[in-house]
Enzyme design. Structure first.
Site, PDB file in Angstrom:
ATOM      1  N   PRO A 496     -42.582  38.282 -15.109  1.00 36.77           N
ATOM      2  CA  PRO A 496     -43.497  38.504 -16.233  1.00 36.77           C
ATOM      3  C   PRO A 496     -44.648  39.449 -15.942  1.00 36.77           C
ATOM      4  CG  PRO A 496     -43.010  36.159 -15.952  1.00 36.77           C
ATOM      5  CD  PRO A 496     -42.454  36.855 -14.746  1.00 36.77           C
ATOM      6  N   GLY A 547     -38.130  33.759  -7.385  1.00 36.45           N
ATOM      7  CA  GLY A 547     -39.493  34.253  -7.233  1.00 36.45           C
ATOM      8  C   GLY A 547     -39.534  35.730  -7.559  1.00 36.45           C
ATOM      9  N   GLU A 548     -40.669  36.182  -8.113  1.00 40.59           N
ATOM     10  CA  GLU A 548     -40.772  37.580  -8.516  1.00 40.59           C
ATOM     11  C   GLU A 548     -40.575  38.498  -7.316  1.00 40.59           C
ATOM     12  OE1 GLU A 548     -43.739  38.991 -11.105  1.00 40.59           O
ATOM     13  OE2 GLU A 548     -44.029  37.076 -12.115  1.00 40.59           O
ATOM     14  N   GLY A 549     -39.790  39.530  -7.522  1.00 44.75           N
ATOM     15  CA  GLY A 549     -39.459  40.462  -6.459  1.00 44.75           C
ATOM     16  C   GLY A 549     -38.174  40.089  -5.758  1.00 44.75           C
TER      17      GLY A 549
END
Length: 609
Positions: A496, A547-549
């Site tokens: 996001p 998780g982001e990334g």
């Protein structure tokens, strides 16, 4: 300020070497700086010293605060020990501190103990600290007892503080050289399972080496293992934008580069000629066209130099409802140590990893998430992160984030920029044991609602949205996207925060979205909506939630494989391809298959009979 992998830096240098200016550049991107002045004020008989102090004060931004410790040498250690994890301190300099330390009027009972206390405070401080000190090891031995006492005491202090700091830089004639970069963590030994046949019997597990990601040194473009000197200064001005005294000018309606659309179209035509037994690359055809347009060639190559940026910053108040206190900091440190999904995947794909601390954000439902000056600093800091990556030859940036309340901040940005309703774009909240926490979800929705009500009469331009709702991580991410676009570096978005930054960047530079690629939506409603508004169709539907990334890095090998295959396959034999032919053949006009003129020569005049 470079914030990946270190908290404390000692900057050494001779007289007029530029050490203070370099130290100030290291903290230029911090939202707020506490300047700790250690020297006594010049008396009326020393006009030159007074002028020097005045010049130092004039260089400091208005947002900086100053704290004096000249009268109490022991107090410097207390200031460092009491500083919090969100603070940035600049101590200038240890030479003045030692001068006061040796003054009989201020001298404590034990000089060495005071130096040891300072080194311990530097080692244990939770804040980001840059210390400046004169380098006396290269100068002549003073001819007076007082001069020798000063150089001996300052040399001992420099050694003790340098040992305590994460990094040490020496500035000579304005050129910084890193003497003590952050070391890459040693390869860890982790237990792995082996079959009973391999072990000879069921017994203890064996140890195997697990790869770790390359950790970047502060202020350099090269990894710590390369043994190179200092690289580009992130506080240096860019030539991509007009400049003023304060640095970058980031404004609405910037004209940044666009990808090469012609190259993208030629890549599509080329894919239609490749010798594949089936229908081709399907949805992943877009990977080839994107790479072709951003690389400016119809036959793009896989991205070999990749950097993952993990932005770490917490949001407070209702936005963080249901978050485990301290969990985001734990994950950021985990990534710095080479552990966790993001670091492991970065090691697997050969990407460098950079963990970046961003300013913490205030409760959006009560007050602006970030001050106006901090928004400007965060935007410039993100831009310079992208510039540093481009200077290092990075071909692809992977943008992710971790922090309490990041999903809520992104939902608020979407509500302000796309008219979304918070319940529609806020994902479920899960407890530490994996249970759904509906009460925390409702608190987050209420935080967005109250923040929008509080700002109902506020403008909705990019800076206002960042200040009121987005906060530090979204602001830095926006700067990264703008800087990457200016330097023609494509960005693989994940989560996001990156998508919210993409929404805000539309008002600053509409070209940004054309340099962005979305591998997977991760099942997150905010990502789905923002991607739809930006015209970014996810390539995959794996619903990864690592998780982001980490989601993007998990998909990266597949994207690279597609580019490798597209670059290596020859054209179909009937089009002139062969074992050694990889070039597209020249187009030949086919002969007509039905009634019509048999020639285009005017003297013929006849038609097929």
């Amino acid at each position: 300020m470079s914030l990946d992998g270190w908290n404390t830096v000692l900057v050494l240098g001779g007289i007029r070497s530029g050490k203070s200016e370099f130290a100030e550049s290291l903290v230029a991107g911090a939202p707020a700086v506490r300047y700790v002045a250690t020297s006594t004020a010049g008396g009326p008989e020393d006009a030159e010293w007074t002028a020097r102090l005045a010049a130092h004060r004039a260089r400091r931004p208005g947002s900086w605060t100053t704290e004096e410790t000249a009268d109490q040498p022991r107090r410097l250690a207390d200031v460092l020990a009491s500083a919090g994890p969100g603070e940035t301190l600049l101590v200038d300099d240890l030479g003045g501190w030692v001068t006061v330390l040796l003054d009989p009027a201020h001298q404590p009972a034990d000089d060495e103990a005071t130096v040891a206390e300072l080194a311990a405070a530097v080692r244990d401080t939770a804040a980001r600290v840059v210390l400046v000190s004169p380098e006396v090891g290269l100068s002549l031995v003073p001819t007076t007892p007082l001069g020798r006492a000063f150089t001996d005491a300052l040399g001992a202090a420099n050694r003790a503080v340098a040992d305590a700091c994460d990094a040490v830089a020496l500035v000579v004639a304005g050129q910084p050289v890193w003497l003590k970069p952050v070391a890459v963590p040693r390869t860890a030994e982790v237990p792995t399972r082996r079959s009973a046949a391999a072990n000879g019997a069921s017994g203890p597990v064996a140890a195997a080496e697990t790869p770790l990601p390359t950790v970047l040194t502060p202020g350099t473009s090269a990894p710590a293992t390369a043994g190179t000197g200092a690289g580009g200064d992130w506080a240096a001005p860019t030539m991509a934008l007009p400049m003023v005294a304060t640095g970058l000018v980031i404004q609405a309606g910037m004209e940044l580069p666009m990808p090469d659309e012609d190259a993208g179209g030629q890549a599509v035509d080329r894919l239609g000629t490749l010798d594949v037994p089936g229908a081709g690359f399907g949805t992943l055809e877009r990977v080839v066209t994107f790479a072709a347009a951003t690389q400016g060639t119809a036959n793009p190559t896989p991205w070999t130099t990749v950097r993952a940026l993990l932005l770490h910053g917490d949001h407070t108040g209702g936005a963080a409802a249901g978050s485990v206190p301290g969990d985001s900091s734990r994950r950021a440190e985990q990534a710095r140590a080479g552990a966790g999904p993001l670091a492991r995947l970065a090691a697997e794909v050969g990407a460098t990893l950079q963990v970046v601390d961003t300013p913490s954000s205030a409760p959006m439902e009560q007050e602006p998430a970030l001050g106006g000056a901090a928004v400007e600093s965060a935007l410039r800091y993100g831009w310079r992160l992208a510039e540093e990556a481009a200077d290092a030859g990075v071909q692809l940036l992977v943008l992710g984030a971790c922090g309490a309340g990041t999903e809520t901040a992104a939902a608020a940005v979407l509500a302000a920029t796309a008219g979304a309703e918070a319940p529609a774009v806020l994902g479920r909240v899960y407890t530490a044991d994996g249970q759904i926490d509906d009460a925390a979800w409702m608190v987050r929705c209420a935080a967005v609602r109250d923040a929008l009500h509080r700002t109902r009469n506020s403008p909705r331009d990019a800076r206002d949205v960042l200040a009121e709702l987005g906060g530090g991580d979204v602001a830095v991410a926006t700067g990264v996207l703008l800087g990457a676009t200016a330097r023609r570096v494509p960005v693989l978005l994940d989560g996001p925060v990156g998508l919210a930054a993409g929404m805000i960047s539309r008002d600053l530079a509409g070209q940004v979205r054309h340099w962005c690629l979305l591998a997977d939506h991760g099942g997150q409603p905010a990502v789905r909506l923002a991607a739809d508004v930006l015209g970014l169709t996810p390539l995959l539907d794996l619903r990864l939630d690592l998780g982001e990334g980490a989601n993007a890095l998990a998909a990266l090998p597949l994207l690279r494989s597609v580019l490798s295959l597209a670059a290596a396959l020859p054209v179909r034999p009937r089009l002139g391809g062969g074992p050694d032919s990889e070039d597209e053949p020249d187009f030949t006009e086919p002969e007509p298959a039905g009634p019509g003129p048999t020639t285009t020569h005017p003297e013929s005049g006849g038609r097929a009979g």
